[in-house]
Design a protein around this motif. Structure first.
Motif, PDB file in Angstrom:
ATOM      1  N   LYS A 185       0.894  -1.195  -0.106  1.00  0.00           N
ATOM      2  CA  LYS A 185       0.021   0.064   0.077  1.00  0.00           C
ATOM      3  C   LYS A 185       0.831   1.363   0.161  1.00  0.00           C
ATOM      4  O   LYS A 185       1.404   1.731   1.163  1.00  0.00           O
ATOM      5  CB  LYS A 185      -1.215   0.130   1.275  1.00  0.00           C
ATOM      6  CG  LYS A 185      -1.954   0.979   1.209  1.00  0.00           C
ATOM      7  CD  LYS A 185      -2.800   0.840   2.467  1.00  0.00           C
ATOM      8  CE  LYS A 185      -4.092   1.791   2.650  1.00  0.00           C
ATOM      9  NZ  LYS A 185      -4.763   1.679   3.779  1.00  0.00           N
ATOM     10  N   LEU A 186       0.861   2.081  -1.080  1.00  0.00           N
ATOM     11  CA  LEU A 186       1.966   3.084  -1.304  1.00  0.00           C
ATOM     12  C   LEU A 186       1.123   4.365  -0.939  1.00  0.00           C
ATOM     13  O   LEU A 186       0.156   4.574  -1.998  1.00  0.00           O
ATOM     14  CB  LEU A 186       2.541   3.044  -2.559  1.00  0.00           C
ATOM     15  CG  LEU A 186       3.326   1.698  -2.714  1.00  0.00           C
ATOM     16  CD1 LEU A 186       4.068   1.752  -4.386  1.00  0.00           C
ATOM     17  CD2 LEU A 186       4.347   1.808  -1.935  1.00  0.00           C
ATOM     18  N   PRO A 187       1.703   5.332  -0.203  1.00  0.00           N
ATOM     19  CA  PRO A 187       0.934   6.703  -0.460  1.00  0.00           C
ATOM     20  C   PRO A 187       1.216   7.455  -1.612  1.00  0.00           C
ATOM     21  O   PRO A 187       2.192   7.453  -2.186  1.00  0.00           O
ATOM     22  CB  PRO A 187       1.861   7.321   0.839  1.00  0.00           C
ATOM     23  CG  PRO A 187       3.122   6.768   0.958  1.00  0.00           C
ATOM     24  CD  PRO A 187       2.710   5.243   0.432  1.00  0.00           C
ATOM     25  N   LYS A 188       0.170   8.022  -2.050  1.00  0.00           N
ATOM     26  CA  LYS A 188       0.189   9.089  -3.341  1.00  0.00           C
ATOM     27  C   LYS A 188       1.110  10.484  -2.993  1.00  0.00           C
ATOM     28  O   LYS A 188       1.022  10.784  -1.597  1.00  0.00           O
ATOM     29  CB  LYS A 188      -1.239   9.435  -3.817  1.00  0.00           C
ATOM     30  CG  LYS A 188      -1.707   8.160  -4.500  1.00  0.00           C
ATOM     31  CD  LYS A 188      -3.037   8.603  -5.143  1.00  0.00           C
ATOM     32  CE  LYS A 188      -3.671   7.071  -5.774  1.00  0.00           C
ATOM     33  NZ  LYS A 188      -5.002   7.298  -6.433  1.00  0.00           N
ATOM     34  N   GLU A 189       1.439  10.993  -3.873  1.00  0.00           N
ATOM     35  CA  GLU A 189       2.243  12.397  -3.753  1.00  0.00           C
ATOM     36  C   GLU A 189       3.545  12.170  -3.034  1.00  0.00           C
ATOM     37  O   GLU A 189       3.932  13.039  -2.199  1.00  0.00           O
ATOM     38  CB  GLU A 189       1.133  13.384  -3.030  1.00  0.00           C
ATOM     39  CG  GLU A 189      -0.135  13.270  -3.632  1.00  0.00           C
ATOM     40  CD  GLU A 189       0.052  13.994  -5.143  1.00  0.00           C
ATOM     41  OE1 GLU A 189       0.983  15.016  -5.243  1.00  0.00           O
ATOM     42  OE2 GLU A 189      -0.828  13.972  -5.693  1.00  0.00           O
ATOM     43  N   LYS A 190       4.132  10.876  -2.859  1.00  0.00           N
ATOM     44  CA  LYS A 190       5.381  10.899  -2.027  1.00  0.00           C
ATOM     45  C   LYS A 190       6.317  10.038  -3.161  1.00  0.00           C
ATOM     46  O   LYS A 190       5.660   9.135  -3.988  1.00  0.00           O
ATOM     47  CB  LYS A 190       5.035   9.879  -0.893  1.00  0.00           C
ATOM     48  CG  LYS A 190       4.228  10.560   0.302  1.00  0.00           C
ATOM     49  CD  LYS A 190       4.915  11.533   0.674  1.00  0.00           C
ATOM     50  CE  LYS A 190       4.112  11.973   2.222  1.00  0.00           C
ATOM     51  NZ  LYS A 190       4.766  12.974   2.807  1.00  0.00           N
ATOM     52  N   LEU A 191       7.592  10.465  -2.973  1.00  0.00           N
ATOM     53  CA  LEU A 191       8.366   9.949  -3.957  1.00  0.00           C
ATOM     54  C   LEU A 191       8.941   8.493  -3.261  1.00  0.00           C
ATOM     55  O   LEU A 191       9.236   8.514  -1.974  1.00  0.00           O
ATOM     56  CB  LEU A 191       9.621  10.655  -4.072  1.00  0.00           C
ATOM     57  CG  LEU A 191      10.818   9.994  -4.891  1.00  0.00           C
ATOM     58  CD1 LEU A 191      10.203   9.874  -6.474  1.00  0.00           C
ATOM     59  CD2 LEU A 191      12.086  10.851  -5.052  1.00  0.00           C
ATOM     60  N   ILE A 192       8.980   7.461  -4.020  1.00  0.00           N
ATOM     61  CA  ILE A 192       9.217   6.319  -3.276  1.00  0.00           C
ATOM     62  C   ILE A 192      10.238   5.227  -4.131  1.00  0.00           C
ATOM     63  O   ILE A 192      10.216   5.251  -5.300  1.00  0.00           O
ATOM     64  CB  ILE A 192       7.894   5.141  -3.201  1.00  0.00           C
ATOM     65  CG1 ILE A 192       6.744   5.920  -2.313  1.00  0.00           C
ATOM     66  CG2 ILE A 192       8.116   3.791  -2.726  1.00  0.00           C
ATOM     67  CD1 ILE A 192       5.435   5.393  -2.485  1.00  0.00           C
ATOM     68  N   LYS A 193      11.329   4.931  -3.218  1.00  0.00           N
ATOM     69  CA  LYS A 193      12.313   4.155  -3.715  1.00  0.00           C
ATOM     70  C   LYS A 193      12.042   2.513  -3.644  1.00  0.00           C
ATOM     71  O   LYS A 193      11.899   2.155  -2.718  1.00  0.00           O
ATOM     72  CB  LYS A 193      13.879   4.323  -3.165  1.00  0.00           C
ATOM     73  CG  LYS A 193      14.954   3.713  -3.990  1.00  0.00           C
ATOM     74  CD  LYS A 193      16.246   3.853  -2.850  1.00  0.00           C
ATOM     75  CE  LYS A 193      17.339   3.354  -3.587  1.00  0.00           C
ATOM     76  NZ  LYS A 193      18.578   3.728  -3.124  1.00  0.00           N
ATOM     77  N   PHE A 194      11.900   1.960  -4.582  1.00  0.00           N
ATOM     78  CA  PHE A 194      11.735   0.298  -4.883  1.00  0.00           C
ATOM     79  C   PHE A 194      13.095   0.097  -5.090  1.00  0.00           C
ATOM     80  O   PHE A 194      13.935   0.245  -5.956  1.00  0.00           O
ATOM     81  CB  PHE A 194      10.615  -0.102  -5.852  1.00  0.00           C
ATOM     82  CG  PHE A 194      10.924  -1.411  -6.026  1.00  0.00           C
ATOM     83  CD1 PHE A 194      10.525  -2.473  -5.427  1.00  0.00           C
ATOM     84  CD2 PHE A 194      11.685  -1.864  -7.205  1.00  0.00           C
ATOM     85  CE1 PHE A 194      10.533  -3.766  -5.524  1.00  0.00           C
ATOM     86  CE2 PHE A 194      11.784  -3.269  -7.585  1.00  0.00           C
ATOM     87  CZ  PHE A 194      11.148  -4.256  -6.661  1.00  0.00           C
ATOM     88  N   SER A 195      13.569  -1.098  -4.093  1.00  0.00           N
ATOM     89  CA  SER A 195      14.773  -1.710  -4.461  1.00  0.00           C
ATOM     90  C   SER A 195      14.424  -3.351  -4.203  1.00  0.00           C
ATOM     91  O   SER A 195      13.910  -3.651  -3.339  1.00  0.00           O
ATOM     92  CB  SER A 195      16.156  -1.222  -3.657  1.00  0.00           C
ATOM     93  OG  SER A 195      15.720  -1.336  -2.322  1.00  0.00           O
ATOM     94  N   ILE A 196      15.357  -3.925  -4.998  1.00  0.00           N
ATOM     95  CA  ILE A 196      15.489  -5.589  -4.965  1.00  0.00           C
ATOM     96  C   ILE A 196      16.872  -5.950  -5.092  1.00  0.00           C
ATOM     97  O   ILE A 196      17.444  -5.602  -5.812  1.00  0.00           O
ATOM     98  CB  ILE A 196      14.463  -6.383  -5.700  1.00  0.00           C
ATOM     99  CG1 ILE A 196      14.166  -7.689  -5.344  1.00  0.00           C
ATOM    100  CG2 ILE A 196      14.652  -5.834  -7.359  1.00  0.00           C
ATOM    101  CD1 ILE A 196      13.024  -8.389  -6.092  1.00  0.00           C
ATOM    102  N   THR A 197      17.315  -6.845  -3.903  1.00  0.00           N
ATOM    103  CA  THR A 197      18.552  -7.181  -4.042  1.00  0.00           C
ATOM    104  C   THR A 197      18.665  -8.891  -4.260  1.00  0.00           C
ATOM    105  O   THR A 197      17.895  -9.544  -3.395  1.00  0.00           O
ATOM    106  CB  THR A 197      19.473  -7.026  -2.801  1.00  0.00           C
ATOM    107  OG1 THR A 197      19.380  -5.337  -2.937  1.00  0.00           O
ATOM    108  CG2 THR A 197      21.006  -7.326  -2.719  1.00  0.00           C
ATOM    109  N   TYR A 198      19.510  -9.493  -4.906  1.00  0.00           N
ATOM    110  CA  TYR A 198      19.850 -10.857  -5.088  1.00  0.00           C
ATOM    111  C   TYR A 198      20.884 -11.196  -4.208  1.00  0.00           C
ATOM    112  O   TYR A 198      21.902 -10.950  -4.513  1.00  0.00           O
ATOM    113  CB  TYR A 198      19.999 -11.234  -6.672  1.00  0.00           C
ATOM    114  CG  TYR A 198      20.106 -12.484  -6.875  1.00  0.00           C
ATOM    115  CD1 TYR A 198      19.578 -13.823  -5.800  1.00  0.00           C
ATOM    116  CD2 TYR A 198      20.461 -13.013  -8.198  1.00  0.00           C
ATOM    117  CE1 TYR A 198      19.915 -14.970  -6.233  1.00  0.00           C
ATOM    118  CE2 TYR A 198      20.615 -14.413  -8.459  1.00  0.00           C
ATOM    119  CZ  TYR A 198      20.127 -15.453  -7.615  1.00  0.00           C
ATOM    120  OH  TYR A 198      20.318 -16.858  -7.901  1.00  0.00           O
ATOM    121  N   LYS A 199      20.402 -11.751  -2.990  1.00  0.00           N
ATOM    122  CA  LYS A 199      21.300 -12.088  -1.933  1.00  0.00           C
ATOM    123  C   LYS A 199      22.265 -13.253  -2.182  1.00  0.00           C
ATOM    124  O   LYS A 199      23.294 -13.225  -1.704  1.00  0.00           O
ATOM    125  CB  LYS A 199      20.764 -12.020  -0.476  1.00  0.00           C
ATOM    126  CG  LYS A 199      19.754 -10.694  -0.383  1.00  0.00           C
ATOM    127  CD  LYS A 199      20.962  -9.556   0.370  1.00  0.00           C
ATOM    128  CE  LYS A 199      21.329 -10.089   1.335  1.00  0.00           C
ATOM    129  NZ  LYS A 199      22.058  -8.650   1.939  1.00  0.00           N
TER     130      LYS A 199
END
Length: 315
Positions: A185-199
Motif C-alpha cells: 500500500k503506497l501513499p500518493k504524492e510521495k516519492l518512493i524508492k523501490f529496490s530488490i537485491t539478489y542476496k
C-alpha cells in the motif's frame, strides 16, 4: 539433455479436485520430508507427501537390486540406470491431468550402483507433494532445511494468496522456480524508492526476475527498473521490448528505481495498492548437472523494500 514425459495411466480412474490420489495404484512408495527409506527392489515412483512450504534435501544412492532372482539382479546391477527426478506438483493439478501423469524434469541416464545424487527440493504452498521417478533400487534420505517464510508470512506466497507488506521495511524471500507475490500500500504524492537485491543463489548468468504491477492489482502489465534506475513498462512481461530493457540482478546486485503516484482528483484515494512478483532462478545446480556435490546447491534468496524518500537523489 532430452526431456520426456513419464506417464502412469489408470483407465477409468476419476479423481475429484483436491482429493489425495492413491499413489500405490501407480506403484509408488510414499514418504514424508524428513524420512529415509531403502528400496532394494526399486519403485516406479517415490512420493514425498505433505511437502507444502518445505525446503528439503533428497539424497539418492543407487544400491544393488535384491529381487530374489540372481540372474535378473546381475544383469541390472551391471548397467547404469535412468533417474527421472521431477520435483513437486499439487494434488489438484495432478488430478486434473488426463490419465494422471508424472511429468519428468530431466532424464539422467548414467546413475550407477554406488553413486549418490543430491537434489534440493522446494515445495510451494500450492505444491502439496513432490516425487521421484526412475532410479531403480535406491536408498533415499531426506533432510528438512526450513519452512518457507516469504516476507515473514510463514509460507510461500502466491498470486492467489500474496503477502501484504508495508513501506519503510525490508523483507526477505527465498524460493526457486515458482513466483512469489506481494502487495504493498503506497501513499500518493510521495516519492518512493523501490529496490530488490539478489542476496544468494545461482551465480553466473542466473538472474532474479521481478515485476511491478502498474496502477494497482488486476492490471495485466508490469513495470521494471532499468540499469540506470528508470522505469520501463510493458503490456506483458514475457515478450515486450520493455522486458529486454529491464535490469534483473545477479547475485550481489541490486535493482532500484523511483515511483510516484499522484491524485488526479481531490476525492481520489490517498494510496495505491501495487503488486510485486519475484521469480528466482531454478535451484542450483540444474537437474542435468546431477553429479554436482551438495555444497554446490544454493537456494536463491532475496530482499526488497519500498522506502519513502523526501526527494529524488542523483543516480
Amino acid at each position: 539433455m532430452r526431456k520426456i514425459a513419464f506417464i502412469f495411466a489408470l483407465t477409468g480412474l476419476l479423481l475429484a479436485s483436491g482429493q489425495r490420489p492413491d499413489f500405490s495404484i501407480y506403484g509408488c512408495a510414499v514418504m514424508k520430508p524428513g524420512e529415509s527409506r531403502t528400496f532394494p527392489k526399486g519403485k516406479n515412483c517415490i512420493i514425498f507427501d505433505n511437502a507444502r512450504d518445505t525446503v528439503f534435501w533428497v539424497k539418492m544412492t543407487a544400491i544393488p537390486y535384491h529381487t530374489g532372482d540372481p540372474q535378473y539382479d546381475r544383469l541390472w546391477n551391471s548397467q547404469p540406470r535412468s533417474l527421472n527426478y521431477v520435483g513437486c506438483t499439487s494434488y489438484d493439478y495432478f488430478n486434473s491431468l488426463e490419465g494422471n501423469k508424472f511429468e519428468e524434469g530431466f532424464d539422467y541416464t548414467d546413475f550407477k550402483v554406488g553413486e549418490t545424487v543430491w537434489f534440493l527440493t522446494v515445495a510451494s504452498r500450492e505444491d502439496d507433494f513432490c516425487y521421484i521417478t526412475g532410479g531403480g533400487a535406491m536408498k533415499v534420505e531426506t533432510m528438512v532445511v526450513e519452512k518457507q517464510n516469504d516476507a515473514g508470512s510463514g509460507r510461500d506466497t502466491t498470486s492467489r494468496e500474496p503477502a501484504y507488506v508495508e513501506v519503510n521495511k525490508t523483507y526477505e524471500g527465498a524460493s526457486a522456480v515458482d513466483e512469489d507475490w506481494f502487495r504493498v500500500k503506497l501513499p500518493k504524492e510521495k516519492l518512493i524508492k523501490f529496490s530488490i537485491t539478489y542476496k544468494d543463489g545461482p551465480s553466473g548468468p542466473h538472474r532474479l526476475v521481478y515485476g511491478l504491477g502498474w496502477g494497482g492489482p488486476g492490471k495485466n502489465y508490469f513495470t521494471y527498473c532499468t540499469a540506470n534506475h528508470k522505469l520501463v513498462s510493458s503490456l506483458a512481461y514475457d515478450g515486450s521490448k520493455a522486458w529486454y530493457s529491464a535490469f534483473f540482478p545477479r547475485v550481489g546486485q541490486t535493482a532500484y528505481c523511483y515511483l510516484k503516484y499522484r491524485k488526479k482528483k481531490p476525492e481520489d484515494p490517498d494510496y495505491v495498492v501495487l503488486p510485486l512478483w519475484v521469480k528466482p532462478p531454478a535451484q542450483y545446480p540444474p537437474p542435468d548437472e546431477a553429479k554436482k556435490p551438495k555444497s554446490a546447491y544454493r537456494l536463491p534468496r532475496y530482499t526488497f523494500s519500498f522506502q519513502v524518500v523526501e526527494k529524488n537523489t542523483k543516480h
